[in-house]
Scaffold this active site. Sequence first.
Site, short mmCIF file in Angstrom:
data_model
loop_
_atom_site.label_atom_id
_atom_site.label_comp_id
_atom_site.label_asym_id
_atom_site.label_seq_id
_atom_site.Cartn_x
_atom_site.Cartn_y
_atom_site.Cartn_z
N LYS A 153 55.84 31.06 20.09
CA LYS A 153 55.54 29.71 19.61
C LYS A 153 54.87 30.02 18.43
O LYS A 153 53.21 30.35 18.17
CB LYS A 153 54.72 29.03 20.69
CG LYS A 153 53.75 27.97 20.07
CD LYS A 153 54.44 26.61 19.61
CE LYS A 153 53.46 25.70 19.14
NZ LYS A 153 53.21 25.78 17.57
N GLU A 229 42.67 36.07 20.93
CA GLU A 229 42.09 36.47 19.61
C GLU A 229 41.63 35.19 18.66
O GLU A 229 42.66 34.52 18.40
CB GLU A 229 43.16 37.32 18.83
CG GLU A 229 43.86 38.03 19.62
CD GLU A 229 42.99 39.51 19.77
OE1 GLU A 229 41.85 39.65 19.05
OE2 GLU A 229 43.37 40.36 20.72
N CYS A 264 40.67 35.44 9.93
CA CYS A 264 39.69 35.27 11.20
C CYS A 264 38.60 36.19 10.86
O CYS A 264 37.32 36.23 11.36
CB CYS A 264 40.40 35.69 12.59
SG CYS A 264 41.42 37.21 12.32
N GLU A 363 33.08 28.46 11.45
CA GLU A 363 34.17 28.97 10.78
C GLU A 363 34.63 28.08 9.69
O GLU A 363 34.70 26.86 10.18
CB GLU A 363 35.46 29.22 11.53
CG GLU A 363 36.20 30.52 11.11
CD GLU A 363 37.39 30.72 11.93
OE1 GLU A 363 37.79 29.92 12.89
OE2 GLU A 363 37.78 32.01 11.83
#
Length: 460
Positions: A153, A229, A264, A363
């Site tokens: 996906k 992750e 990331c 973030e």
Amino acid sequence: MLSPRDGKVIASVDEAGPEDVDRAVRAARLAFDEGPWPRLPARERASFLFRLADLVEASAEELARTISLEMGKPLRDSLGIEVPAVAKTFRWYAELADKVSGEVTQSSASALALVTREPAGVVAAVVPWNFPLTMAAWKLAPALITGCTVVLKPAEQSPLSALLLADLASKAGLPAGVLTVVNGPGPVTGRALGLHPGVDVVTFTGSTSVGREFLRYSADSNLKRVWLELGGKSPNIVFPDAYDLDAAADTAAWGIFFNSGEMCTAASRLLVHRDIADDFVARVVSRAAAYFPGDPLDPATRMGPLVSAAHRSSVVARVSEAVSGGARLLTGGRACLPDTGGWYVEPTVLDRVDPAMPIARSEVFGPVLSVLTFSTTAEALSLAGDTPYGLAAAVWTRDLATAHHVSRSLKAGTVWVNCYEEGDLTVPFGGAKLSGHGRDKSVHALDKFTDLKTTWLAFP
Ligand code: NAD
């Protein structure tokens, strides 16, 4: 869907609803439970992945251009970094396929105890848009070589490159049901996969909030195992005795502006010793201009647009909030290139960031560097650990004892010493704390997709 390059429509993509997801999972289930794939000798499975790697290389231009158009990565990076990494990943795991063995344990003379690695079953791989094919390959390659079947996906922002990959997998001859791609919105398509009782393993890369959702889906369905992750807020710690402050400044700038900061592992927090802070930060700011964004299809462009208009607004708002809170804007901070129709933001450096500010803790996923300062190693370590994340970190020093002490003390999946973003397929990648658990890459990725089975043979 719209291209971040100019805001224009580039394609329309069908969305897979729950019924489509169900068909995809049933096909994967059938291919796993009754098909040849898990029963093939590992070397034969490997031959499909070698073919796929060759096909990825042969289609490099088309894949790279598609990635650049759909999510805005500069062509020099999609063609020079991402697509080669995808081919390399398939090839590396194909080479590994027949070198994975089980164990024979010490048991009594009248018994033989075998520990074998069994493929875990049907894997749902749910990936983000920032490295759409690399993230997919990191999941697909180890899952497929162990004999699992996969439903992939992609993110709704990067559906096209995944469809091209599916086409190449079909050309490589993968049997029906071994790899299926379902596109669609996360809360619909991703959710249906997360809740599906026919899925044995979810391997997810994305935000921490959606990672939590996948744990809930698992708890609410069949307790499928979930590997995560997730995000990061990585500290890049610079001591005055770094070998080469110019090289460190080059890397500090690249570490936050590469891929528009949509990483990331972005080096989003620069922790610099007070003795060199003014000088070092000036060196980093002087490098920011080289990343002023441009058309991702121009081979000279080093930084492209952000992935969406909404994301651009959020990044600019985060900078404004930091400035209102007392941070000093040294460069950037604004949306730019409005005539293109695309979603560009200037490379941005914020000084005097307080560790309690949201910009220092959560973030941004954009080209925004926050500068914090320290005076002692203990202070640097305290600042470095002062976020909910634990994905990556870096330390710049020529003192081996400091490098060792800092790297061992940091809670992070990866610590770079005198470098940033280095690595290859031989080393595991993943995080701690809210950056997730489990490891992609390396031989350790096989742990995600295999079950250990004990067979105890008694000889009475
Ligand atoms: P995201 O979490 O919004 O989406 C990731 C995937 O999850 C997409 O396929 C999306 O469609 C799907 N999804 C979204 N909502 C869902 C829901 N409610 N249920 C099921 N599926 C859902 O993340 P993103 O914006 O695509 O990517 C950025 C994030 O990914 C950042 O936080 C970044 O740090 C992280 N990331 C982590 C790594 C790593 O290896 N640790 C690598 C790249 C990106």
